[in-house]
Design a protein around this motif. Sequence first.
Motif, short mmCIF file in Angstrom:
data_model
loop_
_atom_site.label_atom_id
_atom_site.label_comp_id
_atom_site.label_asym_id
_atom_site.label_seq_id
_atom_site.Cartn_x
_atom_site.Cartn_y
_atom_site.Cartn_z
N GLU A 153 51.58 23.31 9.31
CA GLU A 153 52.12 24.34 8.43
C GLU A 153 52.37 25.60 9.26
O GLU A 153 51.72 25.83 10.26
CB GLU A 153 51.12 24.66 7.30
N GLN A 154 53.32 26.43 8.82
CA GLN A 154 53.67 27.63 9.58
C GLN A 154 52.65 28.75 9.38
O GLN A 154 52.27 29.06 8.26
CB GLN A 154 55.05 28.12 9.13
N ALA A 155 52.24 29.34 10.50
CA ALA A 155 51.33 30.49 10.46
C ALA A 155 51.90 31.57 11.36
O ALA A 155 52.73 31.30 12.23
CB ALA A 155 49.95 30.07 10.94
N VAL A 156 51.44 32.82 11.15
CA VAL A 156 51.92 33.92 11.97
C VAL A 156 50.80 34.94 12.15
O VAL A 156 49.94 35.10 11.27
CB VAL A 156 53.20 34.55 11.34
N LEU A 157 50.79 35.61 13.31
CA LEU A 157 49.81 36.65 13.58
C LEU A 157 50.38 37.98 13.11
O LEU A 157 51.31 38.48 13.70
CB LEU A 157 49.51 36.70 15.09
N PRO A 158 49.84 38.56 12.05
CA PRO A 158 50.40 39.82 11.54
C PRO A 158 50.01 41.02 12.39
O PRO A 158 48.99 40.99 13.07
CB PRO A 158 49.80 39.93 10.13
N GLU A 159 50.81 42.04 12.34
CA GLU A 159 50.62 43.22 13.18
C GLU A 159 49.64 44.22 12.57
O GLU A 159 49.09 45.05 13.25
CB GLU A 159 51.97 43.89 13.40
N LYS A 160 49.42 44.14 11.26
CA LYS A 160 48.69 45.20 10.55
C LYS A 160 47.27 45.42 11.07
O LYS A 160 46.81 46.54 11.12
CB LYS A 160 48.67 44.93 9.04
N TYR A 161 46.59 44.32 11.49
CA TYR A 161 45.20 44.48 11.94
C TYR A 161 45.16 45.21 13.28
O TYR A 161 44.29 46.02 13.53
CB TYR A 161 44.52 43.13 12.04
N GLU A 162 46.14 44.87 14.14
CA GLU A 162 46.22 45.55 15.42
C GLU A 162 46.51 47.02 15.25
O GLU A 162 46.03 47.84 16.02
CB GLU A 162 47.32 44.93 16.25
N ASP A 172 42.59 28.63 18.62
CA ASP A 172 42.35 29.56 19.72
C ASP A 172 43.45 29.43 20.77
O ASP A 172 44.31 28.56 20.70
CB ASP A 172 40.94 29.38 20.30
N LYS A 173 43.38 30.31 21.75
CA LYS A 173 44.45 30.38 22.74
C LYS A 173 44.60 29.09 23.56
O LYS A 173 45.72 28.65 23.76
CB LYS A 173 44.25 31.59 23.65
N PRO A 174 43.49 28.49 24.06
CA PRO A 174 43.66 27.24 24.83
C PRO A 174 44.36 26.15 24.02
O PRO A 174 45.20 25.42 24.55
CB PRO A 174 42.22 26.83 25.17
N LEU A 175 44.03 26.06 22.74
CA LEU A 175 44.65 25.06 21.87
C LEU A 175 46.15 25.32 21.72
O LEU A 175 46.97 24.40 21.80
CB LEU A 175 43.97 25.08 20.50
N HIS A 234 49.55 23.11 23.14
CA HIS A 234 50.66 22.67 22.30
C HIS A 234 51.95 23.44 22.58
O HIS A 234 52.93 23.31 21.86
CB HIS A 234 50.30 22.83 20.81
N GLY A 235 51.92 24.32 23.60
CA GLY A 235 53.11 25.09 23.95
C GLY A 235 53.47 26.14 22.91
O GLY A 235 54.63 26.52 22.79
N LEU A 236 52.47 26.62 22.16
CA LEU A 236 52.74 27.56 21.07
C LEU A 236 52.25 28.97 21.37
O LEU A 236 52.43 29.88 20.56
CB LEU A 236 52.06 27.07 19.78
N LEU A 237 51.66 29.16 22.55
CA LEU A 237 51.02 30.44 22.84
C LEU A 237 52.02 31.60 22.86
O LEU A 237 51.73 32.68 22.34
CB LEU A 237 50.27 30.35 24.18
N GLN A 238 53.18 31.38 23.44
CA GLN A 238 54.17 32.47 23.51
C GLN A 238 54.62 32.91 22.11
O GLN A 238 54.72 34.09 21.84
CB GLN A 238 55.38 32.03 24.34
N ARG A 273 54.15 37.10 17.92
CA ARG A 273 54.09 37.20 16.46
C ARG A 273 55.23 36.48 15.77
O ARG A 273 55.71 36.92 14.74
CB ARG A 273 54.06 38.65 16.01
N LYS A 274 55.66 35.37 16.37
CA LYS A 274 56.64 34.54 15.69
C LYS A 274 55.87 33.45 14.96
O LYS A 274 54.81 33.03 15.40
CB LYS A 274 57.58 33.91 16.73
N PRO A 275 56.42 32.98 13.83
CA PRO A 275 55.76 31.89 13.12
C PRO A 275 55.66 30.66 14.02
O PRO A 275 56.58 30.37 14.77
CB PRO A 275 56.69 31.62 11.94
N PHE A 276 54.53 29.99 13.96
CA PHE A 276 54.35 28.78 14.76
C PHE A 276 53.66 27.73 13.89
O PHE A 276 52.93 28.07 12.96
CB PHE A 276 53.51 29.08 16.01
#
Length: 103
Positions: free
Chosen positions: A44-53, A18-21, A25-29, A34-37
């Motif tokens: 492990e690397q994860a990314v927020l995809p645009e398709k759902y939005e 979630d966002k607070p987490l 960890h300084g990963l919110l930006q 939508r950059k891999p974090f």
Amino acid sequence: MALVFKSLRCPHCQQPIDKPLLKQHGLLQAFLKRKPFPCPHCQEQAVLPEKYETLISIGILTAVILAPLLLVWEVSFVDSKLLFGLGAALAIAGLITQKLDKA
Ligand SMILES: [Zn+2]
């Protein structure tokens, strides 16, 4: 700005992210842009995809803008109601299926 309405899970370890987490960890930006974090749990690397939005945006646009317009233009009232339902369904589908992808 990314639209995130629920807590997401890591696609690798299935731990909730979630966002607070992410902020902690300084990963919110990176997440919001939508950059891999790296997942705070498993690194492990994860990314927020645009398709759902995109789906949510199209749904909201259809339900909130297109359906009332049809009503104003005096196109059949039933059709505009159907269109509103379709738009709402698309937005909800986008919300429900929104998840993180492996980067
Ligand atoms: Zn993880």
